[in-house]
Motif scaffolding. Sequence first.
Motif, PDB file in Angstrom:
ATOM      1  N   GLY A 136       0.692  -1.180   0.242  1.00 43.96           N
ATOM      2  CA  GLY A 136      -0.128   0.085  -0.013  1.00 43.96           C
ATOM      3  C   GLY A 136       1.053   1.234  -0.018  1.00 43.96           C
ATOM      4  N   ILE A 137       0.210   2.370  -0.425  1.00 42.63           N
ATOM      5  CA  ILE A 137       0.922   3.835  -0.511  1.00 42.63           C
ATOM      6  C   ILE A 137       0.282   4.809   0.389  1.00 42.63           C
ATOM      7  CG2 ILE A 137       1.605   5.405  -2.051  1.00 42.63           C
ATOM      8  CD1 ILE A 137       1.546   3.738  -4.382  1.00 42.63           C
ATOM      9  N   HIS A 138       1.152   5.149   1.504  1.00 44.06           N
ATOM     10  CA  HIS A 138       0.633   6.148   2.565  1.00 44.06           C
ATOM     11  C   HIS A 138       0.900   7.578   1.949  1.00 44.06           C
ATOM     12  CE1 HIS A 138      -0.350   2.642   5.040  1.00 44.06           C
ATOM     13  NE2 HIS A 138       1.070   2.313   4.550  1.00 44.06           N
ATOM     14  N   TRP A 139       0.423   8.357   2.747  1.00 48.10           N
ATOM     15  CA  TRP A 139       0.481   9.920   2.436  1.00 48.10           C
ATOM     16  C   TRP A 139       1.809  10.381   2.384  1.00 48.10           C
ATOM     17  CZ3 TRP A 139       2.847  13.261   5.751  1.00 48.10           C
ATOM     18  CH2 TRP A 139       2.757  12.661   7.169  1.00 48.10           C
ATOM     19  N   TRP A 140       2.781   9.712   3.217  1.00 49.07           N
ATOM     20  CA  TRP A 140       3.985  10.090   3.277  1.00 49.07           C
ATOM     21  C   TRP A 140       4.984   9.539   1.930  1.00 49.07           C
ATOM     22  CZ3 TRP A 140       2.019   7.284   7.321  1.00 49.07           C
ATOM     23  CH2 TRP A 140       2.158   5.860   7.364  1.00 49.07           C
ATOM     24  N   ASP A 141       4.402   8.560   1.411  1.00 46.78           N
ATOM     25  CA  ASP A 141       4.897   8.197   0.135  1.00 46.78           C
ATOM     26  C   ASP A 141       4.672   9.069  -1.009  1.00 46.78           C
ATOM     27  OD1 ASP A 141       5.772   5.591   1.312  1.00 46.78           O
ATOM     28  OD2 ASP A 141       3.805   4.970   1.133  1.00 46.78           O
ATOM     29  N   VAL A 142       3.469   9.661  -0.871  1.00 40.17           N
ATOM     30  CA  VAL A 142       3.385  10.713  -1.842  1.00 40.17           C
ATOM     31  C   VAL A 142       4.057  12.078  -1.665  1.00 40.17           C
ATOM     32  CG1 VAL A 142       1.432  12.143  -2.940  1.00 40.17           C
ATOM     33  CG2 VAL A 142       0.788   9.820  -2.128  1.00 40.17           C
ATOM     34  N   LEU A 143       4.282  12.309  -0.369  1.00 42.69           N
ATOM     35  CA  LEU A 143       5.017  13.570  -0.035  1.00 42.69           C
ATOM     36  C   LEU A 143       6.368  13.195  -0.346  1.00 42.69           C
ATOM     37  CD1 LEU A 143       5.273  16.238   1.340  1.00 42.69           C
ATOM     38  CD2 LEU A 143       5.413  15.006   3.531  1.00 42.69           C
ATOM     39  N   VAL A 144       7.055  11.952  -0.168  1.00 44.06           N
ATOM     40  CA  VAL A 144       8.458  11.643  -0.409  1.00 44.06           C
ATOM     41  C   VAL A 144       8.531  11.837  -1.848  1.00 44.06           C
ATOM     42  CG1 VAL A 144       9.954   9.928  -0.726  1.00 44.06           C
ATOM     43  CG2 VAL A 144       8.896  10.363   1.239  1.00 44.06           C
ATOM     44  N   SER A 145       7.605  11.576  -2.801  1.00 41.47           N
ATOM     45  CA  SER A 145       7.906  11.663  -4.181  1.00 41.47           C
ATOM     46  C   SER A 145       7.704  13.060  -4.776  1.00 41.47           C
ATOM     47  CB  SER A 145       6.629  10.761  -4.889  1.00 41.47           C
ATOM     48  OG  SER A 145       6.795   9.453  -4.805  1.00 41.47           O
ATOM     49  N   TRP A 146       6.918  13.974  -4.212  1.00 40.10           N
ATOM     50  CA  TRP A 146       7.048  15.339  -4.664  1.00 40.10           C
ATOM     51  C   TRP A 146       8.240  15.978  -4.085  1.00 40.10           C
ATOM     52  CZ3 TRP A 146       4.137  18.074  -7.803  1.00 40.10           C
ATOM     53  CH2 TRP A 146       2.967  17.444  -8.277  1.00 40.10           C
ATOM     54  N   VAL A 147       8.941  15.698  -2.830  1.00 37.05           N
ATOM     55  CA  VAL A 147       9.786  16.293  -2.378  1.00 37.05           C
ATOM     56  C   VAL A 147      11.227  15.952  -3.191  1.00 37.05           C
ATOM     57  CG1 VAL A 147      11.526  16.296  -0.399  1.00 37.05           C
ATOM     58  CG2 VAL A 147       9.154  16.298   0.007  1.00 37.05           C
ATOM     59  N   ILE A 211      12.274   3.547  -3.517  1.00 32.04           N
ATOM     60  CA  ILE A 211      10.819   3.813  -3.402  1.00 32.04           C
ATOM     61  C   ILE A 211      10.576   5.570  -3.706  1.00 32.04           C
ATOM     62  CG2 ILE A 211       9.823   1.980  -2.102  1.00 32.04           C
ATOM     63  CD1 ILE A 211      10.390   3.551   0.449  1.00 32.04           C
ATOM     64  N   SER A 212      11.474   6.175  -4.282  1.00 25.92           N
ATOM     65  CA  SER A 212      11.430   7.553  -4.312  1.00 25.92           C
ATOM     66  C   SER A 212      10.239   7.938  -5.083  1.00 25.92           C
ATOM     67  CB  SER A 212      12.705   8.047  -4.661  1.00 25.92           C
ATOM     68  OG  SER A 212      12.950   7.561  -5.936  1.00 25.92           O
ATOM     69  N   THR A 213       9.535   7.250  -6.190  1.00 23.42           N
ATOM     70  CA  THR A 213       8.678   7.608  -7.124  1.00 23.42           C
ATOM     71  C   THR A 213       7.553   6.968  -6.901  1.00 23.42           C
ATOM     72  OG1 THR A 213       9.401   6.049  -8.837  1.00 23.42           O
ATOM     73  CG2 THR A 213      10.660   8.201  -8.575  1.00 23.42           C
ATOM     74  N   ARG A 214       7.226   6.036  -5.958  1.00 21.77           N
ATOM     75  CA  ARG A 214       6.074   5.092  -6.035  1.00 21.77           C
ATOM     76  C   ARG A 214       4.939   6.024  -5.439  1.00 21.77           C
ATOM     77  NH1 ARG A 214       4.780   2.414  -0.742  1.00 21.77           N
ATOM     78  NH2 ARG A 214       4.344   0.618  -2.190  1.00 21.77           N
ATOM     79  N   GLY A 215       4.973   7.188  -5.002  1.00 21.72           N
ATOM     80  CA  GLY A 215       4.014   7.921  -4.447  1.00 21.72           C
ATOM     81  C   GLY A 215       3.293   8.441  -5.876  1.00 21.72           C
ATOM     82  N   TRP A 216       3.561   8.477  -6.865  1.00 21.10           N
ATOM     83  CA  TRP A 216       2.639   8.756  -8.215  1.00 21.10           C
ATOM     84  C   TRP A 216       1.718   7.825  -8.450  1.00 21.10           C
ATOM     85  CZ3 TRP A 216       3.679  13.414  -9.014  1.00 21.10           C
ATOM     86  CH2 TRP A 216       4.719  14.300  -8.929  1.00 21.10           C
ATOM     87  N   ARG A 217       1.851   6.700  -8.024  1.00 23.00           N
ATOM     88  CA  ARG A 217       0.828   5.711  -8.341  1.00 23.00           C
ATOM     89  C   ARG A 217      -0.547   6.158  -7.727  1.00 23.00           C
ATOM     90  NH1 ARG A 217       4.291   0.370  -6.599  1.00 23.00           N
ATOM     91  NH2 ARG A 217       6.163   0.776  -8.033  1.00 23.00           N
TER      92      ARG A 217
END
Length: 383
Positions: A136-147, A211-217
């Motif tokens: 699963g992807i959490h909110w911090w994964d999305v934030l990590v991808s943006w940063v 996992i630096s780009t997985r937040g885009w999913r």
Amino acid sequence: MHATVTDTPPATPPGGAAPDGRRRLVAMSIWAVAFVACWLLIGLPTDPLYAFAWLWAATIAWRSDRPWRTHLGFARDWLPVVVLLALYNLSRGFADNGATPHAYELIAADRWMFGWLTDGQVPTIWLQDHLYDPDGIHWWDVLVSWVYFSHFVVTLTAAVVLWLRSRARWGAFMRRWGFLCAAGLVTYFAYPAAPPWWAAQYGMLSDVARISTRGWREFGMHGAGNLLNAGQIASNPVAAMPSLHTAWALFVVVFFLGATRRRWWPLLLCYPLAMTFTLVYAGEHYVIDVLVGWAYVGLTFLVVGLAERWWAARRARRHTGGPEPVDGGPEPESAATPDPAPTGTVPGQAGPGATPASPAPVTSGPAPETPGPEPDRTVSLGR
């Protein structure tokens, strides 16, 4: 009662007419729609040439009232920068030179600094054990991808804003940024180092996910994420020391701290800290890479600042001290030295080497006769 009418025209910016707010809004809206469309269809602008094209288009839209020669000035000033960035990206791929990259000492350094807090693990493994969920992807994964993505646009955007507002500040920014990149590139050749995800692939660490780009999913943006992943695969896997990702983040913040009120400093400093968390959690860098990157930022401001002060003092000496004589050349003639008289002088004029007498009053009549021998009145007139 009489009204005073003045003929003073409204102020206009140099090089064009006064900006039209509606025109700028329309132009920037068109640029934004085109950017988002290409972002979704092609991918994120992580390539220097791709980012350069979008930034140039943004300056044209922002100053659409200016003549084309103004917009061509952007290409003139930025083309060397883009070429250097492209060469920098290409040269990093040759930094390993076929040698085995350094990894064990980086692992040992992170364990020595944080092992007491992470049960003897490097911070990357400890963070992924507590935060990473493969299912699963959490909110911090999305934030990590943006940063992580901000690394490719924040520094360039700051430079473009400076170029629009102050060429002097832009020059100071680019000198420091260029020195920082050059210092990092030299280190990549002198000390090729591998990141945590590479060490895990070769059994030096336990499993580390990149996992630096997985937040885009989470947004269904597979194209953008896949393009960024492709860029990662093509990049140099042994350019981890120092971390220029976090060095760029700290560099931008430090450069603008002097022009920012102190109450905003904690907020600005959150950006390099967020980048540090992103890189360590995503398996891209060790903490020691980040600390060395920060040290390079301090070295950059120190060395470039000293060089600028030395250059300014040298120019000041040249302007105040007058022209310097050229070695081996003739000494400059004094302005007070009279030119020698030509051969065959007229009475009353001083010949070469003679001591000039006090000037006689000038009269419109002939010169009075004086007793004594007749002077030689022969004048060489030539042909």
